[in-house]
Design an enzyme around this catalytic site. Structure first.
Site, PDB file in Angstrom:
ATOM      1  N   LYS A 107      38.983  32.772  43.410  1.00 16.57           N
ATOM      2  CA  LYS A 107      39.881  31.817  42.759  1.00 16.57           C
ATOM      3  C   LYS A 107      40.034  30.524  43.562  1.00 16.57           C
ATOM      4  O   LYS A 107      40.491  29.523  43.029  1.00 16.57           O
ATOM      5  CB  LYS A 107      41.239  32.451  42.503  1.00 16.57           C
ATOM      6  CG  LYS A 107      41.163  33.514  41.416  1.00 16.57           C
ATOM      7  CD  LYS A 107      42.522  33.984  40.989  1.00 16.57           C
ATOM      8  CE  LYS A 107      42.446  34.959  39.830  1.00 16.57           C
ATOM      9  NZ  LYS A 107      42.037  36.318  40.290  1.00 16.57           N
TER      10      LYS A 107
HETATM   11  C1  LIG Z   1      41.589  37.233  39.381  1.00 19.07           C
HETATM   12  C2  LIG Z   1      40.691  38.269  39.908  1.00 19.07           C
HETATM   13  C3  LIG Z   1      39.836  38.981  39.052  1.00 19.07           C
HETATM   14  C4  LIG Z   1      39.835  38.776  37.573  1.00 19.07           C
HETATM   15  O1  LIG Z   1      39.332  37.512  37.192  1.00 19.07           O
HETATM   16  P1  LIG Z   1      39.568  36.970  35.717  1.00 19.07           P
HETATM   17  O2  LIG Z   1      38.975  35.607  35.705  1.00 19.07           O
HETATM   18  O3  LIG Z   1      41.057  36.959  35.502  1.00 19.07           O
HETATM   19  O4  LIG Z   1      38.887  37.921  34.794  1.00 19.07           O
HETATM   20  C5  LIG Z   1      38.971  39.894  39.629  1.00 19.07           C
HETATM   21  N1  LIG Z   1      38.958  40.133  40.951  1.00 19.07           N
HETATM   22  C6  LIG Z   1      39.783  39.482  41.800  1.00 19.07           C
HETATM   23  C7  LIG Z   1      39.732  39.807  43.240  1.00 19.07           C
HETATM   24  C8  LIG Z   1      40.662  38.526  41.306  1.00 19.07           C
HETATM   25  O5  LIG Z   1      41.459  37.867  42.143  1.00 19.07           O
END
Ligand SMILES: *Cc1c(COP(=O)(O)O)cnc(C)c1O
Length: 433
Positions: A107
């Site tokens: 993210k």
């Molecule tokens: C947010 C997150 C996900 C999921 O991602 P999305 O885009 O919401 O599907 C998966 N793994 C981790 C470690 C995350 O932080």
């Protein structure tokens, strides 16, 4: 590029307006009016291009003329100033490690890009913006880090009390300054409901300019395409393009991958790997979309019962006029299988998966067993150290804390504990004025 609302009752807008607004006024999600074609000559010689140039090419058509080229190039360069290596786990599966950024999860890419775009857009405006976001774990830290000290921006993060890991909590609660962490006595879906309510409360929106920084926001969602290109760049067998498994919760990440594929990036197939929250696997099996209450699992950033970006996947596939099953499959993996996967992969291949990536790995290896001529890549969404308390008992040994995490763990937590009641959130928001 213009963006229309998936609810089709709001005017189309450009990238700047979509970024500042977050969600469309009719509560739909913004979606690009067309999918640009990524230059074929770059795909064919992708190893000859720098990551920054590839990412710039990928995002430029989506930004249009809202940001000058030189500024955008710089934003892209700063966004991805850490390594994104593709590491072999065994003969069939490689891991695209997206956890080398400041908060050790994928993210960081979207949050860093969005904060820089928003900061550019607000530079010459008198307006102050409040970024309001709910997190199931990793969004909070990435957004806090990406927006810390950005002028004219306040950040309010809601997270479910007791349902995020210690490292995650430290990353989102210790910065202070313009970052306000609210610890909600409820689960992630409760946090998301509270946020949604604030966006529709005229009392609040007349006093504060609110925007979202979750993957609803196009400036956080679309740069997530970058690393699919970087993964392909490092993929050696270009004649046998990868099957890609994406650990999925709100489905923003995988949907960005699908956009990259639709624009011309060679990807054989996508697997949306889910934990016990199996709304999408159920939809793929019986074609009815039935949102559920979120279930708590050891892959907590994916504990989402009603993934907001799934509407974008359906919109994209309707555009492409392709059968959803040729492009995408989806599987739900239990906590027990997730733990067994972490243990087996560690013992057999000496590679440590975090619980989210383990869900992806398990779904991918099931798929490859059915399709033995194919090879796969798992999107490694977080560093295992973020889930220290889950991972270490499984492998029966401690893991090394990177120095960045050590300093985060020693910082002082600053958060406000709130009941799962809208009025409590509203009071907090109105204090920011
Ligand atoms: C947010 C997150 C996900 C999921 O991602 P999305 O885009 O919401 O599907 C998966 N793994 C981790 C470690 C995350 O932080």
């Amino acid at each position: 590029m213009q963006y229309y609302s998936t609810n089709k009752s709001a005017p189309s807008v450009d990238f700047k307006t979509a970024t500042i607004a977050g969600q469309a006024p009719d509560k739909g999600l913004y979606f690009p009016e067309h999918i640009p074609v990524f230059p074929k000559k770059i795909i064919e010689n992708i190893e000859g291009y720098s990551n920054t140039d590839i990412a710039f090419e990928a995002i430029k058509p989506f930004v249009g003329n809202c940001i000058p080229d030189d500024v955008l190039h710089n934003i892209v360069k700063e966004t991805i100033n850490f390594s994104i290596p593709l590491m072999p786990i065994n003969n069939d599966i490689q891991s695209l490690e997206l956890f080398h950024g400041p908060t050790l999860a994928f993210k960081d890419v979207g949050a860093r890009f969005m904060s820089r775009c928003l900061s550019f857009f607000l530079k010459n405006e008198q307006q102050k913006v409040t970024v309001l976001v709910a997190t199931s774990g990793d969004t909070g830290g990435a957004v806090a880090n990406g927006f810390f000290n950005v002028p004219n921006i306040d950040v309010v993060i809601l997270y479910p009390s007791g349902k995020v890991s210690k490292v995650q909590e430290q990353q989102l609660t210790t910065l202070g300054g313009n970052i306000h962490a609210l610890e909600i006595q409820g689960n992630f879906d409760d946090c998301q409901q509270l946020v949604k309510k604030a966006f529709t409360d005229a009392d609040v929106t007349s006093k504060l300019f609110l925007t979202s920084a979750n993957s609803i926001n196009v400036a956080r969602w679309l740069p997530q395409q970058f690393y699919y290109f970087f993964g392909y760049k490092q993929w050696t067998d270009k004649n046998n393009a990868p099957v890609i498994a994406v650990p999925s919760g709100n489905f923003g990440n995988i949907c960005a991958g699908l956009i990259a594929q639709a624009s011309g990036l060679p990807i054989t197939h996508f697997i949306a790997a889910c934990n016990a929250n199996n709304t999408v696997p159920n939809y793929m099996a019986n074609h009815t979309y039935k949102p559920q209450k979120a279930i708590a699992t050891i892959s907590n950033a994916m504990d989402v019962g009603d993934p907001s970006n799934f509407i974008r996947i359906r919109t994209l596939l309707a555009h492409a006029d392709k059968n959803i099953h040729t492009i995408l499959s989806s599987e739900s993996i239990s906590d027990n299988i997730t733990k067994a996967t972490i243990k087996n992969v560690f013992e057999q291949f000496h590679y440590l998966l975090d619980p989210h990536t383990a869900v992806g790995y398990a779904a991918l290896s099931n798929y490859l067993q059915q399709h033995p001529s194919k090879k796969g890549m798992v999107i490694s969404t977080a560093h295992p150290v973020k889930f220290y308390d889950v991972v270490t008992p499984i492998i029966g040994q401690p893991i090394h804390l990177p120095s960045i995490v050590q300093s985060q763990m020693n910082a002082i937590k600053k958060s406000t504990l709130l009941p799962n009641e809208y009025d409590a959130l509203k009071n907090c928001l109105l204090q920011l004025i």
